[in-house]
Motif scaffolding. Structure first.
Motif, PDB file in Angstrom:
ATOM      1  N   GLY A   9     -12.244  26.826   6.373  1.00 46.25           N
ATOM      2  CA  GLY A   9     -11.183  27.764   6.022  1.00 46.25           C
ATOM      3  C   GLY A   9     -11.723  29.000   5.326  1.00 46.25           C
ATOM      4  N   PHE A  10     -12.715  28.816   4.466  1.00 49.63           N
ATOM      5  CA  PHE A  10     -13.316  29.958   3.771  1.00 49.63           C
ATOM      6  C   PHE A  10     -13.986  30.900   4.764  1.00 49.63           C
ATOM      7  CE2 PHE A  10     -16.972  32.056   1.887  1.00 49.63           C
ATOM      8  CZ  PHE A  10     -16.364  32.764   0.849  1.00 49.63           C
ATOM      9  N   VAL A  11     -14.757  30.350   5.693  1.00 45.77           N
ATOM     10  CA  VAL A  11     -15.454  31.181   6.678  1.00 45.77           C
ATOM     11  C   VAL A  11     -14.453  31.911   7.569  1.00 45.77           C
ATOM     12  CG1 VAL A  11     -17.032  31.170   8.667  1.00 45.77           C
ATOM     13  CG2 VAL A  11     -17.582  29.829   6.625  1.00 45.77           C
ATOM     14  N   LEU A  12     -13.420  31.210   8.022  1.00 45.07           N
ATOM     15  CA  LEU A  12     -12.397  31.854   8.847  1.00 45.07           C
ATOM     16  C   LEU A  12     -11.690  32.956   8.057  1.00 45.07           C
ATOM     17  CD1 LEU A  12     -10.754  32.094  11.431  1.00 45.07           C
ATOM     18  CD2 LEU A  12      -9.355  30.151  10.635  1.00 45.07           C
ATOM     19  N   GLY A  13     -11.378  32.694   6.810  1.00 40.45           N
ATOM     20  CA  GLY A  13     -10.753  33.719   5.967  1.00 40.45           C
ATOM     21  C   GLY A  13     -11.668  34.908   5.744  1.00 40.45           C
ATOM     22  N   ALA A  14     -12.939  34.651   5.468  1.00 40.45           N
ATOM     23  CA  ALA A  14     -13.895  35.737   5.255  1.00 40.45           C
ATOM     24  C   ALA A  14     -14.095  36.558   6.528  1.00 40.45           C
ATOM     25  CB  ALA A  14     -15.234  35.167   4.769  1.00 40.45           C
ATOM     26  N   ALA A  15     -14.122  35.885   7.674  1.00 41.30           N
ATOM     27  CA  ALA A  15     -14.233  36.603   8.952  1.00 41.30           C
ATOM     28  C   ALA A  15     -13.034  37.513   9.146  1.00 41.30           C
ATOM     29  CB  ALA A  15     -14.339  35.601  10.118  1.00 41.30           C
ATOM     30  N   THR A  16     -11.856  37.022   8.806  1.00 42.28           N
ATOM     31  CA  THR A  16     -10.631  37.809   8.953  1.00 42.28           C
ATOM     32  C   THR A  16     -10.654  39.036   8.053  1.00 42.28           C
ATOM     33  OG1 THR A  16      -9.438  35.767   9.505  1.00 42.28           O
ATOM     34  CG2 THR A  16      -8.108  37.687   8.890  1.00 42.28           C
ATOM     35  N   VAL A  17     -11.083  38.866   6.814  1.00 42.77           N
ATOM     36  CA  VAL A  17     -11.167  39.997   5.887  1.00 42.77           C
ATOM     37  C   VAL A  17     -12.202  41.013   6.368  1.00 42.77           C
ATOM     38  CG1 VAL A  17     -11.849  40.684   3.539  1.00 42.77           C
ATOM     39  CG2 VAL A  17     -10.308  38.728   3.888  1.00 42.77           C
ATOM     40  N   ALA A  18     -13.382  40.542   6.734  1.00 44.91           N
ATOM     41  CA  ALA A  18     -14.433  41.455   7.211  1.00 44.91           C
ATOM     42  C   ALA A  18     -13.976  42.211   8.454  1.00 44.91           C
ATOM     43  CB  ALA A  18     -15.727  40.685   7.501  1.00 44.91           C
ATOM     44  N   GLN A  82     -11.022  22.230  18.114  1.00 45.84           N
ATOM     45  CA  GLN A  82      -9.670  22.530  17.627  1.00 45.84           C
ATOM     46  C   GLN A  82      -8.914  23.333  18.683  1.00 45.84           C
ATOM     47  OE1 GLN A  82      -8.459  21.249  14.795  1.00 45.84           O
ATOM     48  NE2 GLN A  82     -10.453  20.266  14.558  1.00 45.84           N
ATOM     49  N   PRO A  83      -7.633  23.079  18.851  1.00 40.21           N
ATOM     50  CA  PRO A  83      -6.892  23.790  19.901  1.00 40.21           C
ATOM     51  C   PRO A  83      -6.783  25.300  19.660  1.00 40.21           C
ATOM     52  CG  PRO A  83      -5.412  22.455  18.557  1.00 40.21           C
ATOM     53  CD  PRO A  83      -6.807  22.107  18.138  1.00 40.21           C
ATOM     54  N   TYR A  84      -6.864  25.731  18.427  1.00 50.25           N
ATOM     55  CA  TYR A  84      -6.728  27.160  18.124  1.00 50.25           C
ATOM     56  C   TYR A  84      -8.070  27.887  18.085  1.00 50.25           C
ATOM     57  CZ  TYR A  84      -7.357  24.823  13.663  1.00 50.25           C
ATOM     58  OH  TYR A  84      -7.813  24.006  12.666  1.00 50.25           O
ATOM     59  N   ARG A  85      -9.142  27.203  18.444  1.00 45.89           N
ATOM     60  CA  ARG A  85     -10.465  27.850  18.457  1.00 45.89           C
ATOM     61  C   ARG A  85     -10.515  29.028  19.423  1.00 45.89           C
ATOM     62  NH1 ARG A  85     -10.604  23.760  21.772  1.00 45.89           N
ATOM     63  NH2 ARG A  85     -11.736  23.822  23.741  1.00 45.89           N
ATOM     64  N   TRP A  86      -9.644  28.983  20.460  1.00 44.66           N
ATOM     65  CA  TRP A  86      -9.645  30.060  21.453  1.00 44.66           C
ATOM     66  C   TRP A  86      -9.235  31.391  20.842  1.00 44.66           C
ATOM     67  CZ3 TRP A  86     -12.664  28.972  25.120  1.00 44.66           C
ATOM     68  CH2 TRP A  86     -12.822  27.661  25.517  1.00 44.66           C
ATOM     69  N   TRP A  87      -8.426  31.345  19.797  1.00 39.58           N
ATOM     70  CA  TRP A  87      -8.090  32.589  19.102  1.00 39.58           C
ATOM     71  C   TRP A  87      -9.348  33.194  18.475  1.00 39.58           C
ATOM     72  CZ3 TRP A  87      -3.752  35.024  19.985  1.00 39.58           C
ATOM     73  CH2 TRP A  87      -2.640  34.295  20.411  1.00 39.58           C
ATOM     74  N   TYR A 155      -4.748  27.300  11.555  1.00 39.39           N
ATOM     75  CA  TYR A 155      -5.632  26.454  10.752  1.00 39.39           C
ATOM     76  C   TYR A 155      -4.895  25.971   9.506  1.00 39.39           C
ATOM     77  CZ  TYR A 155      -9.358  25.042   7.632  1.00 39.39           C
ATOM     78  OH  TYR A 155     -10.131  24.319   6.773  1.00 39.39           O
ATOM     79  N   GLY A 156      -4.205  26.879   8.857  1.00 41.04           N
ATOM     80  CA  GLY A 156      -3.460  26.514   7.650  1.00 41.04           C
ATOM     81  C   GLY A 156      -2.376  25.493   7.936  1.00 41.04           C
ATOM     82  N   ARG A 157      -1.668  25.667   9.033  1.00 37.95           N
ATOM     83  CA  ARG A 157      -0.638  24.697   9.421  1.00 37.95           C
ATOM     84  C   ARG A 157      -1.254  23.334   9.708  1.00 37.95           C
ATOM     85  NH1 ARG A 157       2.981  28.316  13.566  1.00 37.95           N
ATOM     86  NH2 ARG A 157       3.943  29.612  11.971  1.00 37.95           N
ATOM     87  N   ALA A 158      -2.390  23.331  10.391  1.00 40.47           N
ATOM     88  CA  ALA A 158      -3.050  22.063  10.719  1.00 40.47           C
ATOM     89  C   ALA A 158      -3.500  21.355   9.451  1.00 40.47           C
ATOM     90  CB  ALA A 158      -4.237  22.318  11.650  1.00 40.47           C
ATOM     91  N   GLU A 159      -3.972  22.108   8.476  1.00 34.40           N
ATOM     92  CA  GLU A 159      -4.429  21.509   7.217  1.00 34.40           C
ATOM     93  C   GLU A 159      -3.254  20.941   6.418  1.00 34.40           C
ATOM     94  OE1 GLU A 159      -7.623  20.904   5.842  1.00 34.40           O
ATOM     95  OE2 GLU A 159      -7.968  21.193   7.976  1.00 34.40           O
ATOM     96  N   VAL A 160      -2.157  21.663   6.412  1.00 33.35           N
ATOM     97  CA  VAL A 160      -0.990  21.212   5.646  1.00 33.35           C
ATOM     98  C   VAL A 160      -0.391  19.956   6.258  1.00 33.35           C
ATOM     99  CG1 VAL A 160       1.399  21.808   5.035  1.00 33.35           C
ATOM    100  CG2 VAL A 160      -0.434  23.466   4.693  1.00 33.35           C
ATOM    101  N   PHE A 161      -0.348  19.903   7.596  1.00 35.07           N
ATOM    102  CA  PHE A 161       0.317  18.801   8.266  1.00 35.07           C
ATOM    103  C   PHE A 161      -0.632  17.685   8.707  1.00 35.07           C
ATOM    104  CE2 PHE A 161       3.283  22.374   8.910  1.00 35.07           C
ATOM    105  CZ  PHE A 161       4.335  21.864   8.177  1.00 35.07           C
TER     106      PHE A 161
END
Length: 166
Positions: A9-18, A82-87, A155-161
């Protein structure tokens, strides 16, 4: 959450910010910097673009420019299966196109501008092509941001649920 999922989650978040920072750079050039410079005479235009090309080569910019690519690549690897990896893969492909555009077109144009003495000839060679390819970079990096945001939400939804979610 497991330690792995936190780092994922940290890496995905950092990628999004960058990616957002880099998309913002290209966007501000497309919307403000280049239209403002278009109002300048040839000497001012060439001088300011040379100055921008000099000062943008700094560790903070390179951290975002390279970080967006590397963090997105690492995130795509971490999310395999993960199914959302395609994004994330789509974001990586879009940004790779913008990254290659920068390396193959915009940087050589910057170098040409730096080496030309006649400001009128330099501007004629530089402006139209650089602006057009910057719009391409802005577009594909914005697509990449959108894809990463979507992946982050999923990713966040998958982690919560998930059973390991809090």
């Amino acid at each position: 959450m497991t330690t792995h999922s936190r780092s994922t989650g940290f890496v995905l978040g950092a990628a999004t910010v960058a990616m957002g920072l880099i998309a913002g750079v290209y966007y501000i050039f497309a919307c403000c910097v280049m239209p403002a410079l278009a109002r300048s005479d040839d000497r001012v235009y060439a001088e300011v673009m040379r100055n921008i090309n000099d000062v943008i080569q700094n560790p903070v910019f390179f951290l975002g420019f390279l970080g967006a690519l590397l963090l997105t690549a690492v995130s795509s690897w971490q999310l395999r299966g993960q199914p959302y990896r395609w994004w994330v893969w789509t974001a990586l492909a879009a940004y790779a196109l913008g990254f290659l555009t920068t390396v193959a077109v915009n940087i050589p144009l910057n170098n040409d501008l730096a080496n030309m003495n006649d400001p009128t000839a330099a501007r004629e060679h530089f402006e139209q092509a650089w602006v057009a390819w910057n719009v391409v970079r802005a577009g594909v990096s914005t697509v990449a941001v959108g894809c990463l945001v979507r992946a982050l939400v999923l990713y966040g939804r998958a982690e919560v649920f998930s059973p390991s979610g809090v």
